[in-house]
Motif scaffolding. Structure first.
Motif, PDB file in Angstrom:
ATOM      1  N   PRO A  27      23.876 -34.427 -68.955  1.00 42.47           N
ATOM      2  CA  PRO A  27      25.191 -35.200 -69.626  1.00 42.47           C
ATOM      3  C   PRO A  27      24.589 -36.972 -69.205  1.00 42.47           C
ATOM      4  O   PRO A  27      24.917 -36.991 -68.253  1.00 42.47           O
ATOM      5  N   LEU A  28      24.896 -37.602 -70.063  1.00 37.55           N
ATOM      6  CA  LEU A  28      24.795 -38.741 -70.024  1.00 37.55           C
ATOM      7  C   LEU A  28      26.428 -39.436 -70.245  1.00 37.55           C
ATOM      8  O   LEU A  28      26.956 -39.185 -71.551  1.00 37.55           O
ATOM      9  N   THR A  29      26.831 -40.007 -69.760  1.00 37.53           N
ATOM     10  CA  THR A  29      28.484 -40.247 -69.444  1.00 37.53           C
ATOM     11  C   THR A  29      28.613 -41.650 -69.392  1.00 37.53           C
ATOM     12  O   THR A  29      28.030 -42.770 -68.361  1.00 37.53           O
ATOM     13  N   ILE A  30      28.997 -42.780 -70.228  1.00 35.74           N
ATOM     14  CA  ILE A  30      28.989 -43.835 -70.400  1.00 35.74           C
ATOM     15  C   ILE A  30      30.769 -44.244 -70.728  1.00 35.74           C
ATOM     16  O   ILE A  30      31.568 -43.797 -71.175  1.00 35.74           O
ATOM     17  N   GLN A  31      31.004 -45.161 -69.370  1.00 36.19           N
ATOM     18  CA  GLN A  31      32.280 -45.820 -69.583  1.00 36.19           C
ATOM     19  C   GLN A  31      32.503 -46.869 -69.941  1.00 36.19           C
ATOM     20  O   GLN A  31      31.615 -47.741 -70.025  1.00 36.19           O
ATOM     21  N   THR A  87      30.769 -38.755 -73.245  1.00 34.08           N
ATOM     22  CA  THR A  87      29.502 -38.265 -72.763  1.00 34.08           C
ATOM     23  C   THR A  87      28.155 -37.573 -73.800  1.00 34.08           C
ATOM     24  O   THR A  87      28.533 -36.652 -74.833  1.00 34.08           O
ATOM     25  N   LEU A  88      27.674 -37.919 -73.699  1.00 31.85           N
ATOM     26  CA  LEU A  88      26.558 -37.023 -74.611  1.00 31.85           C
ATOM     27  C   LEU A  88      25.211 -36.196 -73.843  1.00 31.85           C
ATOM     28  O   LEU A  88      25.204 -36.349 -72.807  1.00 31.85           O
ATOM     29  N   SER A  89      25.439 -34.823 -74.335  1.00 34.08           N
ATOM     30  CA  SER A  89      24.563 -34.133 -74.006  1.00 34.08           C
ATOM     31  C   SER A  89      23.056 -33.986 -73.810  1.00 34.08           C
ATOM     32  O   SER A  89      22.651 -34.443 -75.131  1.00 34.08           O
TER      33      SER A  89
END
Length: 127
Positions: free
Chosen positions: A94-98, A34-36
């Protein structure tokens, strides 16, 4: 399993601006990151935020858009594993990459509308 490096752009601005974590993130392939992105805008009731991905020797590609009213949308190649939720109360998106893949290693930008016109600190930083 490989190691994934994710970097973010950190502008130094006052007034309407975004602030991202100041350093790269190291994560494991198959994991989650997760990028803030914190933002400050005079248009708090109607904020438009964007995430972009820039791979080496390429231009930034629009990933997704989020706004205060409604859910926003993801660009074509960024559906499924990529998500962000705009929280107007905490002024964050926030960006979440799974299910991280090696191809996720890139520079990620969070941008506030207007992305260039009227946002002089970003314009000058990119010149």
């Amino acid at each position: 399993m490989g190691t994934i490096s994710v970097f973010v752009y950190l502008p130094e601005c006052t007034g309407d601006h975004v602030q991202q974590q100041p350093e790269g993130v190291i994560a494991t392939e198959g994991g989650l990151v997760t990028l803030s992105c914190q933002y400050n805008t005079s248009a708090n009731n109607n904020a438009y935020l964007f995430w972009y991905k820039q791979e080496e020797n390429d231009f930034p590609k629009h990933m997704l858009t989020r706004f205060s009213f409604g859910s926003g949308d993801n660009a074509g190649g960024f559906k499924g594993r990529f998500d962000a939720s705009l929280n107007a109360k905490t002024q964050s998106v926030p960006l979440t990459i799974q299910r991280l893949q090696l191809s996720d290693s890139a520079l990620y930008y969070c941008a506030l509308q207007p992305t260039v016109a009227g946002n002089l600190c970003t314009l000058y930083k990119n010149l």
